[in-house]
Structure formats: C-alpha cells, structure tokens
Design an enzyme around this catalytic site. Sequence first.
Site, short mmCIF file in Angstrom:
data_model
loop_
_atom_site.label_atom_id
_atom_site.label_comp_id
_atom_site.label_asym_id
_atom_site.label_seq_id
_atom_site.Cartn_x
_atom_site.Cartn_y
_atom_site.Cartn_z
CG LEU A 2 -2.26 0.76 1.03
CD1 LEU A 2 -3.01 0.35 -0.23
CD2 LEU A 2 -3.15 0.54 2.25
CB ILE A 61 -1.00 2.97 -3.77
CG1 ILE A 61 -0.97 1.64 -4.51
CG2 ILE A 61 -2.14 3.85 -4.27
CD1 ILE A 61 -0.92 1.75 -5.99
CD GLU A 62 -2.49 5.88 0.71
OE1 GLU A 62 -2.31 7.10 0.72
OE2 GLU A 62 -3.62 5.36 0.63
CB SER A 63 4.16 7.68 0.63
OG SER A 63 4.67 6.40 1.00
CE1 TYR A 107 -5.11 4.24 -2.24
CE2 TYR A 107 -6.49 2.44 -1.47
CZ TYR A 107 -5.42 3.29 -1.29
OH TYR A 107 -4.66 3.18 -0.16
#
Length: 645
Positions: A183, A186-188, A296
């Site tokens: 994850l 995707i996030e950072s 997402y």
Amino acid sequence: MQKIPQMTPTQIPANCALLKKSMQPARRYVLWMSLGVLALPLSGCNSLTALTQPSEDRFEAKYRSGPSSFFQTPEEQDSPDRHILHLGSKPELKKAIEAQYGAQMQSPQIPTARRLNPNNLWDQFQGQFKLAQDNQAHYEKSVLYYQKRQQHLTEVSKRAKPYLYYIVQEVKRRQMPLELALLPMIESGFQPHAKSHQEALGLWQFMPQTALMLGLEKNAWYDGRRDLLQSTQAALTYLQRHYDNTQDWLLSLASYNAGFGTVQKAIKTYQQDNATQEMPDFWQLRAYLPKETQNYVPSLLSLAHLIDHNDRYQITLEEIPNRPFFEVLQVDRQVALNAVANAAQISNELLSNLNPAYVRQATPPNGPHTLLLPISKKQQVQKMYQRNAQAFAINWQDYRVKAGDSLGKIALQFGTSITEIKQLNHLASNSVRTGQKLLIPVLANSHLRPDDASLLASIRQNDSTVNMAANALLTSPKNQQTPKQKSTSFSEYQVVAGDTLSTIAEKLGVSTQKLAQWNRLSIQSKVRVGQVLKISTESNQAIRHSVKAGESLSEIANHYGVTVKQLMQWNQIRSTRALQTGQTLSVWQGPQTSKHAEYRVKNGDNLWVIAKEFRLPVQSLAQYNQLSIQSMLQPGQILKIPFNI
C-alpha cells in the site's frame, strides 16, 4: 478426394460442444474423427478459444508474443505442456482451421522461469497475492498503465529497501492479505517524508483527524504519522477495522482511501437502487464511489500482479534482502540526532529517513524515545550511549540580539535555520529587536551536505546493507550540489618598529610580492608603525592568545605548533620571562610558520567531514589530536589540523 459434406445449422452447436468436451485438460488424448461423419465449418464454432488452457493468465496473451504453431506433430503429442487437439493427420481440416483462426492460434512464448532466490524479499511474494489472483478479471487497464511506467516501479522498489521487510512481517503476523504490504507504493511511493496537498503525511499518508482517531501523537517535536513503527501498526489496525465492518478486503481498501463514511453511503445508495439488502462487493459498488477510489483498488491489485509476475513482464525490481534492515534503540532522555548519526557513522539523511517522525533535530525533551538504526550499527551506538549519554545531549545557546542582527544572520552564524529559532522561541514573525534574548539550537543540518559523501564512502566499505540506502542519497538531485566559490578572507597584522614588507613577509612565511599584492602596495613601499596590513588566511591565520596564569612561552608555542623564537619575534618579546597573565599574544599559523592550524568544530561536523575538507587521512587527523576515529565531536571543540602529514 471425397468432398466434405456440410452440416446443418442445428448440427453445428452440438458438434462444437462435443469437440470442446473432448478437449478437457484433465484428459490428454487425441480425438480422431472421420471426415465422413463430422465436418467442422469454422464459421459456426464460435467458442474455439476454449481449446486453449482455461487457466491461462488473463494478461498473458497481451504480453507474450512469438509465432509458435497451435498444432503438434505426432512426436509431440505426449508433451505434458500442451492441452490441444491433434489434427496432424487431417491436413484439410487443419488447413481450414489455420486459415480461419491463424492469428488466434499462436502459442505465446513464456519467458523461462528463473529460480527463486530465498534471500530476495520480492521472490517471497511469488504466488502469495490471493486478492490479485481472485480478482484478475477486473484490473487489466491498470496493469497496462503500470507496464508503461516500469522505471517508476524500479525507483519505488529502491526506496522500499529500509521499510518493506518490517511491513511484510507485520502483515503476516496479523494474517492479513499480503497485498496490504504494498500500500505505501500507492500512498507515498515509499517516501518517508511525503506530504500531500491535503496535509496527509508519511509512508501511509494519514490525515490529521484520522491519525488523532488512531492515537498517533503529534507535538512540536514529533509527528506519529511519520513514525515507521507506529504508523504501520495504525494503518493495519485501520484496515482490519474496516474489514470487520464489511468482511471484504477490497471494500476495506476503498474505506482506507475514501473513508468508511463514504463507502457506507455508497453501499446504502446501491442497496436502494437495486432493492436489496445484500452487501455488494467492490466491483458492484465501484460506480458509486469517488473516481479516485474507483482506480485505487485496481491500482494496488495490478501492482501485486506485476510484482508476482515481474519476470514475465520484464520489470526490474531492486533486490531487497530477506532480512531486517533496522533495529530499535531505546534512549531514556533527549538526544541530538546529529550526535546519533556521528556515533553510528551514517549520514544525517539516512538517520532522518529511518526516523522521520522527529520533526526537529532532536528527540522530544522527555524520554524515553525510540530510534531506528541500521542493524549493523545499533550495538556500537548503544555502547557509546551507555558509556557517555551526555555526549548525545542537545546543545542550546543563549544569545542576545545585537544591533544589525536578523534571524537570517543569526541562523547563518550558528549553522541552524530561521524556522528552528522561531519554533524554539515561539516567534510568530522574523522580526527581532536589539537586546532580545534568544535560545539558539546547536544542531546539525537535517539535509545531507556535500562533504558527507566521504562519510557514506566509509559506510560502503564497512556495511553493504547500509550501503543500499546510502547509495540513493548520493544520487539524489538535492545532494548533487555545485561547490560554492570560496571567497578569500584575511587576518590583520599591525606594523611594529623596525618592520619592512620583506621582514614581515619573512616572519609570516609568505612572499613579499603576495604581501604587497594583498595590500595594494609595491614591494618598495614603506610601512609605518601602527599600520594594519591584510594577510590572506589561505597562507596564514592570526590567532589571538590570552596568557593564562602559569603559562610559559614554550607551552603556548607547543600548543599552536610554532617555536618560542617565532612567538617572541611576532610579539616583540625580549625575554622568555616577560609574560604577564592576561597579556595578548599574536600567533600566526600557516604551512610556513607552524606545524598545524586550529579548527573550531561546527554543527554537524565529524572527523570524516573535517578530514575531507583539509584533504587529510581521517586516521592521521584522529591520531594527531589523540582521538579515535569513533570519537564524538562537540560544537566549539578545537582540533589541530596538521600541515605536513
């Protein structure tokens, strides 16, 4: 040759069904058919693609290429890798099928599977992404999107090195889907200091309110959203909580992105529109969710699919050792981060990337605190801390603002930043007034300096694991700085009786020509008593020494690496017994006048940085100053810089 009879339309489906039934993968035999009994008009058999393996990867056909015949020769019919109808002895039927379905009958080439490496973390994901496997029919577009951005995936895999092993172990410990460990991609993009335009922070990109709800602490010194350990635990707890609400991991991921309230509202709308009380899955609910959330979940699944099949898609992932990168060090008091970096012999940048939660250059005032260190460095730092915790103490300095001062000037003078001074003194603006008292933090700059290249080089020689993260720092654009042009600075010499340009030059170990040039004089120029001359500090540096009680000329000369005769000449002393307590002596240090120069340690300095600046072996510098190469330096400490080693 006998003409092939045509079948009626009602016969076609039945015969197609018979043909497909005969081709079940579990029954690998050849169906022989008499052309007199069965003729197969290709235009009627609209499901011939079922002749290929039903379990074939949905994206494999788009990726793989290479003309390989759909048919086998009789010698190949026992091959365990083929599940196809053998038509080799029926050339007419074979020719007809090839003509109609030539483009579809190519058997794509699959790259030879490489041997899995048990020491490579990426290889441990092989076949473990169950969510990606179960939902393979839904994210084809996202796979194609990331396929075109392979360089991005490679760069993210490099940044993941210090963090991914820990996250994977925590996901496994909680028995959660392994896709969740990806994850932060995707996030950072695995950037520990990442900050979104909506004020989300850290690897897991927590918003302030969500972080507060999950118990992540935030104050002037620390932000738990960027704490690797705390934020990872909070993220997994948050995802588990959403799963418990819906019993669907994809809806849990959607809730992580959009918020559970948004997902709950979408579920109610879906149920009303479809007159049902059943819980929809993500794909049914997708159209009711925000556009970002619609993409997402497929993005995460496609990344998992590409990583699982990185050989097939020819994606290069930076190898990550299948072992921990860091260990936890507990300290019971406030420590300066630059002191920790010096003790660990790592750069401030690497320490900051492992401990991004500390938003200032030190841990908060009240302990205990947790620090993450490369696994090979923890023990040495722990021993040094236990032996002398005071060496890790933060340094504050009182300062009274003088006329003409500004925050920028003060920050430059002490090697800190305007922001640090403002935060420490609770200043709302950059304005200061004469006489105002300020606390000045004496700390290292948080960014890697160009001189730290030598420090990282030292790390490379001693620790290949730390080197993996250190390499990325040197190649970072912000660390590829152009050296500033050094400006010439000068010391002053006051002419005494009997001086001439030539005698002054001889005293100071410089040429008469240079002395004249620095002062815009000719070499025949006369000088007068009391006249002040400029002396370049590149050749000599003037030191003012105040005589202490009991000091002798020989002690002072030895301290500065000069001779007693020089001290007497520079200061017009006729007798070695003529010294008085408090008397000021001029000492000229330079390659031609002394054995060494003096250097005052600045914020962030260490032996490696100083040795590089003066082009000295670090071992020689340490030995000359009776230090070890692990010795901690304090701002303001005086080091001797030898001229001839």
